[in-house]
Enzyme design. Sequence first.
Site, short mmCIF file in Angstrom:
data_model
loop_
_atom_site.label_atom_id
_atom_site.label_comp_id
_atom_site.label_asym_id
_atom_site.label_seq_id
_atom_site.Cartn_x
_atom_site.Cartn_y
_atom_site.Cartn_z
N CYS A 151 6.31 -3.05 7.92
CA CYS A 151 6.10 -2.23 6.72
C CYS A 151 6.94 -2.84 5.61
O CYS A 151 7.78 -3.69 5.86
CB CYS A 151 6.51 -0.79 6.98
SG CYS A 151 6.00 0.35 5.66
N CYS A 186 8.65 -0.87 3.15
CA CYS A 186 9.54 0.07 2.43
C CYS A 186 11.02 -0.26 2.53
O CYS A 186 11.77 0.00 1.61
CB CYS A 186 9.26 1.50 2.83
SG CYS A 186 9.40 1.83 4.58
N LYS A 242 -0.03 8.89 11.21
CA LYS A 242 1.33 9.10 10.69
C LYS A 242 1.23 10.04 9.51
O LYS A 242 0.51 9.77 8.54
CB LYS A 242 1.94 7.78 10.28
CG LYS A 242 3.33 7.91 9.67
CD LYS A 242 3.93 6.54 9.39
CE LYS A 242 5.29 6.66 8.74
NZ LYS A 242 5.87 5.33 8.48
N SER A 278 13.49 10.92 13.21
CA SER A 278 14.89 11.13 12.85
C SER A 278 15.24 12.59 12.59
O SER A 278 16.27 13.08 13.03
CB SER A 278 15.23 10.28 11.63
OG SER A 278 14.37 10.59 10.54
N LYS A 318 2.84 10.47 14.93
CA LYS A 318 4.18 10.57 14.36
C LYS A 318 4.18 11.54 13.19
O LYS A 318 3.29 11.43 12.35
CB LYS A 318 4.62 9.19 13.89
CG LYS A 318 5.93 9.16 13.16
CD LYS A 318 6.21 7.79 12.65
CE LYS A 318 7.47 7.86 11.81
NZ LYS A 318 7.74 6.66 11.11
C1 PBG Z 1 8.31 3.12 7.63
C2 PBG Z 1 8.84 4.02 8.67
C3 PBG Z 1 9.42 5.28 8.50
C4 PBG Z 1 9.76 5.74 9.77
C5 PBG Z 1 9.40 4.76 10.68
N1 PBG Z 1 8.82 3.70 9.98
C6 PBG Z 1 9.75 6.02 7.26
C7 PBG Z 1 8.69 6.51 6.38
O1 PBG Z 1 7.50 6.40 6.65
O2 PBG Z 1 9.06 7.03 5.33
C8 PBG Z 1 10.40 7.07 10.08
C9 PBG Z 1 11.05 7.17 11.42
C10 PBG Z 1 11.96 8.34 11.60
O3 PBG Z 1 12.04 9.27 10.76
O4 PBG Z 1 12.65 8.36 12.62
N2 PBG Z 1 8.81 1.82 7.75
#
Ligand code: PBG
Length: 352
Positions: A140, A142, A223, A303, A276
């Site tokens: 990704c 970000c 997601k 998380s 997710k």
């Molecule tokens: C994007 C990504 C995210 C998470 C995993 N991959 C963050 C998002 O989409 O904002 C979140 C994982 C978590 O909250 O444990 N690279």
Amino acid sequence: MLTSNLQSLIANHRLPTTDQAHALPNRPRRLRQNATFRAMVRETHLAPDDFIYPLFVVHGQGVKNEIRSMPGIYQWSPDLLVREAETIAALGIPAVLLFGIPEAKDPIGLENFAPNGIVQQATRLIKEAAPELRVITDVCLCEYTDHGHCGILNHGDQPHLPEGYVLNDETLAVLVKVAVSHAEAGVDMVAPSGMIDGMVAAIRASLDSAGFDHLPILSYSTKYASGFYGPFREAAQGAPKFGDRKTHQMDPANAREARRETALDVAEGADLLMVKPALSYLDIIRQTRDQFPELPLVAYNVSGEYAMVKAAAANGWLDEERVALEILTSIKRAGADLIITYHAKDAARWLR
Ligand code: PBG
């Protein structure tokens, strides 16, 4: 035999006697009366090899930064990450999911596909130190972009789209470079997480033409745009500088749309599917399991789900071990084969 005390209590309150109650053939409690029976009829079993452990890797030496909102979870520099990887492998956890925090950020996220990027370095070191531990990488943008978004942003290039909109096909061009770069560094599996249309097909084609047709793709197929990612964005330093991710991640209100996303990723060649977050989406895990029973299903216990348990446990409000194992069991019972979880190390120890 009841004590006379109990007998008079029953009589006084006109409760049915054992005589009246005896015609009861179905007594589910028969199989719950001792721990052995309960174990014999248990339907769902957790084991360390159900888990995938997320790891955050940063530049530097001797760095072990605890994430404020995720007690027990750290950002590691590559040198310390190696020892951590050995510990994880020794606990019987089969795989880690790597997230990199780059030295510098820019609009595209150049370090994301740099041969000596942080994830590429970490991958080589882990594969050397713990060859049996499988390395999966998040694919990704970000964490690498200065704006914190998961793609290339529109700045007038597409006048019919809003300023700052995550451009789809322009982003695919970067994602394929990242996936191939991770493959060249020696990862065992790539996990595209951006919910960009066509990401699985594009990555599959690029991996194949670069000679990596053996490399599986774990697609974040469903997601959601979730508030439960809050602590992660501190850990991975990938929070969007403005706006949100609602133009690519799914609306938490939708279940039927998840079927469409899942079917598309299967058609594009996803080897494993993912739902997710996990806990608020157990229905989606079950739905996906039933929709594609033939494909392995992963759930990401994210998380925020971890942080809630940790915070309540730190206050003495919940029994951490009991609640964490109950949550993980529920995710597996809902239909997940594998669980990405920050509890993995603790849970592996508890299950021993
Ligand atoms: C994007 C990504 C995210 C998470 C995993 N991959 C963050 C998002 O989409 O904002 C979140 C994982 C978590 O909250 O444990 N690279």
